[in-house]
Design a protein around this motif. Structure first.
Motif, PDB file in Angstrom:
ATOM      1  N   GLY A 126     -51.681  27.455  -6.552  1.00  0.00           N
ATOM      2  CA  GLY A 126     -50.935  27.573  -7.704  1.00  0.00           C
ATOM      3  C   GLY A 126     -49.993  26.272  -7.316  1.00  0.00           C
ATOM      4  O   GLY A 126     -49.835  25.673  -8.500  1.00  0.00           O
ATOM      5  N   LYS A 127     -49.509  26.226  -6.418  1.00  0.00           N
ATOM      6  CA  LYS A 127     -48.564  24.907  -5.890  1.00  0.00           C
ATOM      7  C   LYS A 127     -49.155  23.592  -6.390  1.00  0.00           C
ATOM      8  O   LYS A 127     -48.444  22.696  -7.110  1.00  0.00           O
ATOM      9  CB  LYS A 127     -47.968  24.969  -4.504  1.00  0.00           C
ATOM     10  N   LYS A 128     -50.477  23.574  -5.640  1.00  0.00           N
ATOM     11  CA  LYS A 128     -51.116  22.136  -5.923  1.00  0.00           C
ATOM     12  C   LYS A 128     -51.175  21.925  -7.399  1.00  0.00           C
ATOM     13  O   LYS A 128     -50.995  20.780  -8.128  1.00  0.00           O
ATOM     14  CB  LYS A 128     -52.769  22.282  -5.407  1.00  0.00           C
ATOM     15  N   TYR A 129     -51.750  22.962  -8.149  1.00  0.00           N
ATOM     16  CA  TYR A 129     -51.914  22.979  -9.546  1.00  0.00           C
ATOM     17  C   TYR A 129     -50.821  22.771 -10.353  1.00  0.00           C
ATOM     18  O   TYR A 129     -50.656  21.586 -11.191  1.00  0.00           O
ATOM     19  CB  TYR A 129     -52.598  24.181 -10.093  1.00  0.00           C
ATOM     20  N   TYR A 130     -49.499  23.443 -10.022  1.00  0.00           N
ATOM     21  CA  TYR A 130     -48.123  23.170 -10.669  1.00  0.00           C
ATOM     22  C   TYR A 130     -47.837  21.446 -10.427  1.00  0.00           C
ATOM     23  O   TYR A 130     -47.186  21.227 -11.342  1.00  0.00           O
ATOM     24  CB  TYR A 130     -47.258  23.903 -10.302  1.00  0.00           C
ATOM     25  N   GLU A 131     -47.983  21.313  -9.118  1.00  0.00           N
ATOM     26  CA  GLU A 131     -47.428  19.896  -8.967  1.00  0.00           C
ATOM     27  C   GLU A 131     -48.270  18.881  -9.783  1.00  0.00           C
ATOM     28  O   GLU A 131     -47.749  17.826 -10.134  1.00  0.00           O
ATOM     29  CB  GLU A 131     -47.290  19.524  -7.578  1.00  0.00           C
ATOM     30  N   ALA A 132     -49.544  19.126  -9.975  1.00  0.00           N
ATOM     31  CA  ALA A 132     -50.505  18.296 -10.541  1.00  0.00           C
ATOM     32  C   ALA A 132     -50.196  18.037 -12.151  1.00  0.00           C
ATOM     33  O   ALA A 132     -50.654  17.257 -12.602  1.00  0.00           O
ATOM     34  CB  ALA A 132     -51.822  18.304 -10.163  1.00  0.00           C
ATOM     35  N   HIS A 133     -49.835  19.317 -12.619  1.00  0.00           N
ATOM     36  CA  HIS A 133     -49.683  19.365 -13.953  1.00  0.00           C
ATOM     37  C   HIS A 133     -48.300  19.650 -14.712  1.00  0.00           C
ATOM     38  O   HIS A 133     -48.010  19.976 -15.672  1.00  0.00           O
ATOM     39  CB  HIS A 133     -50.694  20.757 -14.526  1.00  0.00           C
ATOM     40  N   LYS A 134     -47.376  19.770 -13.760  1.00  0.00           N
ATOM     41  CA  LYS A 134     -45.757  20.123 -14.428  1.00  0.00           C
ATOM     42  C   LYS A 134     -45.441  19.411 -15.391  1.00  0.00           C
ATOM     43  O   LYS A 134     -44.598  19.546 -16.181  1.00  0.00           O
ATOM     44  CB  LYS A 134     -44.799  20.236 -13.232  1.00  0.00           C
ATOM     45  N   GLY A 151     -46.212  29.767 -19.422  1.00  0.00           N
ATOM     46  CA  GLY A 151     -44.903  30.374 -19.248  1.00  0.00           C
ATOM     47  C   GLY A 151     -44.415  30.457 -17.732  1.00  0.00           C
ATOM     48  O   GLY A 151     -43.307  30.313 -17.309  1.00  0.00           O
ATOM     49  N   GLU A 152     -45.563  30.631 -16.956  1.00  0.00           N
ATOM     50  CA  GLU A 152     -45.178  30.383 -15.591  1.00  0.00           C
ATOM     51  C   GLU A 152     -44.398  29.186 -15.194  1.00  0.00           C
ATOM     52  O   GLU A 152     -43.694  29.426 -14.085  1.00  0.00           O
ATOM     53  CB  GLU A 152     -46.615  30.711 -14.762  1.00  0.00           C
ATOM     54  N   PHE A 153     -44.808  28.209 -15.720  1.00  0.00           N
ATOM     55  CA  PHE A 153     -44.126  26.972 -15.419  1.00  0.00           C
ATOM     56  C   PHE A 153     -42.787  27.087 -15.290  1.00  0.00           C
ATOM     57  O   PHE A 153     -41.882  26.775 -14.613  1.00  0.00           O
ATOM     58  CB  PHE A 153     -44.811  25.726 -16.041  1.00  0.00           C
ATOM     59  N   SER A 154     -42.165  27.918 -16.724  1.00  0.00           N
ATOM     60  CA  SER A 154     -40.871  27.769 -16.633  1.00  0.00           C
ATOM     61  C   SER A 154     -40.218  28.846 -15.814  1.00  0.00           C
ATOM     62  O   SER A 154     -39.048  28.741 -15.444  1.00  0.00           O
ATOM     63  CB  SER A 154     -40.403  28.077 -18.321  1.00  0.00           C
ATOM     64  N   VAL A 155     -40.886  29.827 -15.548  1.00  0.00           N
ATOM     65  CA  VAL A 155     -40.477  30.944 -14.555  1.00  0.00           C
ATOM     66  C   VAL A 155     -40.271  30.372 -13.458  1.00  0.00           C
ATOM     67  O   VAL A 155     -39.230  30.672 -12.912  1.00  0.00           O
ATOM     68  CB  VAL A 155     -41.468  32.110 -14.733  1.00  0.00           C
ATOM     69  N   ILE A 156     -41.162  29.581 -12.823  1.00  0.00           N
ATOM     70  CA  ILE A 156     -41.112  29.033 -11.560  1.00  0.00           C
ATOM     71  C   ILE A 156     -39.821  27.981 -11.579  1.00  0.00           C
ATOM     72  O   ILE A 156     -39.055  28.039 -10.533  1.00  0.00           O
ATOM     73  CB  ILE A 156     -42.534  28.007 -11.116  1.00  0.00           C
ATOM     74  N   GLU A 157     -39.939  27.288 -12.555  1.00  0.00           N
ATOM     75  CA  GLU A 157     -38.616  26.286 -12.767  1.00  0.00           C
ATOM     76  C   GLU A 157     -37.515  27.125 -12.623  1.00  0.00           C
ATOM     77  O   GLU A 157     -36.274  26.661 -11.927  1.00  0.00           O
ATOM     78  CB  GLU A 157     -38.544  25.402 -13.960  1.00  0.00           C
ATOM     79  N   GLU A 158     -37.308  28.102 -13.340  1.00  0.00           N
ATOM     80  CA  GLU A 158     -36.041  28.994 -13.291  1.00  0.00           C
ATOM     81  C   GLU A 158     -35.750  29.583 -11.943  1.00  0.00           C
ATOM     82  O   GLU A 158     -34.604  29.497 -11.296  1.00  0.00           O
ATOM     83  CB  GLU A 158     -36.224  30.194 -14.097  1.00  0.00           C
ATOM     84  N   ALA A 159     -36.977  30.165 -11.335  1.00  0.00           N
ATOM     85  CA  ALA A 159     -36.921  30.619  -9.580  1.00  0.00           C
ATOM     86  C   ALA A 159     -36.207  29.432  -8.981  1.00  0.00           C
ATOM     87  O   ALA A 159     -35.654  29.676  -8.120  1.00  0.00           O
ATOM     88  CB  ALA A 159     -37.989  31.105  -9.465  1.00  0.00           C
ATOM     89  N   LEU A 160     -36.831  28.265  -9.046  1.00  0.00           N
ATOM     90  CA  LEU A 160     -36.516  27.120  -8.308  1.00  0.00           C
ATOM     91  C   LEU A 160     -34.969  26.829  -8.468  1.00  0.00           C
ATOM     92  O   LEU A 160     -34.249  26.616  -7.358  1.00  0.00           O
ATOM     93  CB  LEU A 160     -37.245  25.925  -8.530  1.00  0.00           C
ATOM     94  N   GLN A 161     -34.653  26.736  -9.743  1.00  0.00           N
ATOM     95  CA  GLN A 161     -33.354  26.645  -9.898  1.00  0.00           C
ATOM     96  C   GLN A 161     -32.271  27.566  -9.415  1.00  0.00           C
ATOM     97  O   GLN A 161     -31.143  27.395  -8.748  1.00  0.00           O
ATOM     98  CB  GLN A 161     -32.940  26.431 -11.387  1.00  0.00           C
ATOM     99  N   SER A 162     -32.677  29.014  -9.369  1.00  0.00           N
ATOM    100  CA  SER A 162     -31.841  29.998  -8.859  1.00  0.00           C
ATOM    101  C   SER A 162     -31.645  29.970  -7.425  1.00  0.00           C
ATOM    102  O   SER A 162     -30.861  30.246  -6.559  1.00  0.00           O
ATOM    103  CB  SER A 162     -32.242  31.363  -9.430  1.00  0.00           C
ATOM    104  N   ILE A 163     -33.186  29.459  -6.820  1.00  0.00           N
ATOM    105  CA  ILE A 163     -33.108  29.029  -5.272  1.00  0.00           C
ATOM    106  C   ILE A 163     -32.123  28.278  -4.801  1.00  0.00           C
ATOM    107  O   ILE A 163     -31.351  28.306  -4.041  1.00  0.00           O
ATOM    108  CB  ILE A 163     -34.661  28.810  -4.857  1.00  0.00           C
ATOM    109  N   LYS A 164     -32.046  27.287  -5.757  1.00  0.00           N
ATOM    110  CA  LYS A 164     -30.956  25.926  -5.492  1.00  0.00           C
ATOM    111  C   LYS A 164     -29.877  26.495  -5.653  1.00  0.00           C
ATOM    112  O   LYS A 164     -28.764  26.295  -4.735  1.00  0.00           O
ATOM    113  CB  LYS A 164     -31.380  24.999  -6.602  1.00  0.00           C
ATOM    114  N   ASP A 165     -29.385  27.322  -6.432  1.00  0.00           N
ATOM    115  CA  ASP A 165     -28.118  27.889  -6.719  1.00  0.00           C
ATOM    116  C   ASP A 165     -27.584  28.674  -5.527  1.00  0.00           C
ATOM    117  O   ASP A 165     -26.274  28.639  -5.291  1.00  0.00           O
ATOM    118  CB  ASP A 165     -27.927  28.879  -8.075  1.00  0.00           C
ATOM    119  N   MET A 166     -28.654  29.573  -4.891  1.00  0.00           N
ATOM    120  CA  MET A 166     -28.324  30.457  -4.005  1.00  0.00           C
ATOM    121  C   MET A 166     -28.048  29.955  -2.806  1.00  0.00           C
ATOM    122  O   MET A 166     -27.096  30.086  -1.971  1.00  0.00           O
ATOM    123  CB  MET A 166     -29.600  31.605  -3.812  1.00  0.00           C
TER     124      MET A 166
END
Ligand code: ZN
Length: 121
Positions: free
Chosen positions: A50-58, A66-81
């Motif tokens: 999934g990560k490979k795919y995401y990075e190739a296609h983001k 939808g998963e992409f924006s979910v991942i983006e949100e999760a990454l953002q909240s990780i950043k915030d945390m």
């Protein structure tokens, strides 16, 4: 069979019973653990794919998963945390080299870059 023989026989049998139950139990526990670690392994493989795919296609405009924006949100909240964590630790991160510097410091001790007070907003 004398009394001592009977007693020791009983002890041996009880011991056998307990140990076979323990074996059964440890077998169950072991299997559960094996299953879990295999499941985790599979999840990790999924994640890697999934990560490979995401990075190739983001940045693809055509794809709108939808998963992409979910991942983006999760990454953002990780950043915030992580930011919160650093606040709690009383440190900041140098924008240039990524080193942790104590809050209140104006320049990075590692690379000498100016530290912005991005926590004080
Ligand atoms: Zn630095």
């Amino acid at each position: 069979m004398d009394v001592f023989g009977k007693i020791s026989d009983t002890i041996v049998n009880v011991g056998k019973d307990v140990s076979s139950k323990a074996k059964e139990l440890s077998g169950v526990t072991k299997l559960k653990m094996d299953i879990r670690s295999k499941e985790e392994f599979v999840e990790k493989q999924y994640a890697l794919i999934g990560k490979k795919y995401y990075e190739a296609h983001k940045d693809d405009d055509i794809l709108d998963y939808g998963e992409f924006s979910v991942i983006e949100e999760a990454l953002q909240s990780i950043k915030d945390m992580k930011k919160q964590l650093m606040e709690l630790k009383g440190v900041k991160r140098c924008d240039k080299c990524g080193a942790e510097v104590p809050e209140g410091t104006n320049f990075c001790g590692k690379c000498g870059a100016k530290i912005d007070d991005f926590f004080e907003e």
